[in-house]
Design a protein around this motif. Sequence first.
Motif, PDB file in Angstrom:
ATOM      1  N   GLY A  70       0.315  -2.200   5.359  1.00  0.00           N
ATOM      2  CA  GLY A  70      -0.689  -1.009   5.749  1.00  0.00           C
ATOM      3  C   GLY A  70       0.264   0.314   5.477  1.00  0.00           C
ATOM      4  O   GLY A  70       1.316   0.348   5.406  1.00  0.00           O
ATOM      5  N   TYR A  75      -4.592   2.016   7.169  1.00  0.00           N
ATOM      6  CA  TYR A  75      -5.114   1.259   5.954  1.00  0.00           C
ATOM      7  C   TYR A  75      -4.693   0.142   5.189  1.00  0.00           C
ATOM      8  O   TYR A  75      -3.471   0.118   4.884  1.00  0.00           O
ATOM      9  CB  TYR A  75      -5.777   2.385   4.946  1.00  0.00           C
ATOM     10  N   TYR A  76      -5.225  -1.015   5.218  1.00  0.00           N
ATOM     11  CA  TYR A  76      -4.669  -2.253   4.501  1.00  0.00           C
ATOM     12  C   TYR A  76      -5.389  -2.434   3.405  1.00  0.00           C
ATOM     13  O   TYR A  76      -6.597  -2.443   3.296  1.00  0.00           O
ATOM     14  CB  TYR A  76      -4.614  -3.461   5.465  1.00  0.00           C
ATOM     15  N   CYS A  77      -4.811  -3.101   2.212  1.00  0.00           N
ATOM     16  CA  CYS A  77      -5.400  -3.820   1.113  1.00  0.00           C
ATOM     17  C   CYS A  77      -5.241  -5.143   1.191  1.00  0.00           C
ATOM     18  O   CYS A  77      -4.356  -5.784   1.932  1.00  0.00           O
ATOM     19  CB  CYS A  77      -4.964  -3.260  -0.100  1.00  0.00           C
ATOM     20  N   ARG A 130      -9.425  -0.736   7.351  1.00  0.00           N
ATOM     21  CA  ARG A 130      -8.855   0.077   8.344  1.00  0.00           C
ATOM     22  C   ARG A 130      -8.851  -0.228   9.759  1.00  0.00           C
ATOM     23  O   ARG A 130      -9.802  -0.910  10.305  1.00  0.00           O
ATOM     24  CB  ARG A 130      -9.629   1.346   8.298  1.00  0.00           C
ATOM     25  N   GLU A 187       0.629  -1.305  -0.060  1.00  0.00           N
ATOM     26  CA  GLU A 187       0.005   0.199   0.190  1.00  0.00           C
ATOM     27  C   GLU A 187       0.924   1.135   0.077  1.00  0.00           C
ATOM     28  O   GLU A 187       1.812   1.257   0.309  1.00  0.00           O
ATOM     29  CB  GLU A 187      -0.811   0.030   0.965  1.00  0.00           C
ATOM     30  N   ASP A 223     -11.089   9.140  10.668  1.00  0.00           N
ATOM     31  CA  ASP A 223     -10.690   8.330   9.613  1.00  0.00           C
ATOM     32  C   ASP A 223      -9.152   7.994   9.790  1.00  0.00           C
ATOM     33  O   ASP A 223      -8.711   7.172   9.028  1.00  0.00           O
ATOM     34  CB  ASP A 223     -10.871   8.975   8.248  1.00  0.00           C
ATOM     35  N   ARG A 270      -9.650  -4.199  13.389  1.00  0.00           N
ATOM     36  CA  ARG A 270      -9.633  -3.854  11.908  1.00  0.00           C
ATOM     37  C   ARG A 270     -11.127  -4.106  11.473  1.00  0.00           C
ATOM     38  O   ARG A 270     -12.008  -4.856  11.726  1.00  0.00           O
ATOM     39  CB  ARG A 270      -8.530  -4.721  11.223  1.00  0.00           C
ATOM     40  N   TRP A 281     -10.529  -3.293   1.057  1.00  0.00           N
ATOM     41  CA  TRP A 281      -9.667  -2.278   1.737  1.00  0.00           C
ATOM     42  C   TRP A 281     -10.169  -2.586   3.280  1.00  0.00           C
ATOM     43  O   TRP A 281     -11.322  -2.415   3.398  1.00  0.00           O
ATOM     44  CB  TRP A 281      -9.738  -0.734   1.050  1.00  0.00           C
ATOM     45  N   LEU A 303     -13.983  -1.975   4.848  1.00  0.00           N
ATOM     46  CA  LEU A 303     -14.276  -0.835   4.340  1.00  0.00           C
ATOM     47  C   LEU A 303     -15.429  -1.300   3.145  1.00  0.00           C
ATOM     48  O   LEU A 303     -16.447  -1.010   3.004  1.00  0.00           O
ATOM     49  CB  LEU A 303     -13.427   0.179   3.943  1.00  0.00           C
TER      50      LEU A 303
END
Length: 118
Positions: free
Chosen positions: A111, A89-91, A38, A6, A85, A45, A36, A48
């Motif tokens: 992340g 953030y992870y994919c 968060r 990411e 927010d 976690r 995705w 999203l």
Amino acid sequence: QLQLVESGGGLVQPGRSLRLSCAASGFTLNSYNVGWFRQAPGKDREGLLCLPNELAGSMKGRFTISRDGAKDTVYLLISSLAPEDTGVYYCAATLYFGRDCPRDYDYWGQGTQVTVSS
């Protein structure tokens, strides 16, 4: 070695937008369902939204996920950022051919930190 990376995080002012990127190494991301997630400070976690491999984009509230097939990259656009927010953030990616979001993902990135503050 199969991995996701990411990028695009950082310190952002409230109200701004931010686009995060997710790129794959060792496999073709275009064939995968990408999600995705968060993790806010002190919280679990949370998912999203996700993007099935057959779609180019999807929206959920202030979050837009999109895929650039030519670059084999998936993006997350977050609009109207607010302090809540803030988080990592992870994919994630998995081979899944349903239109919904899968329960589990096989590959995760490390992340990227997003901090929303004035």
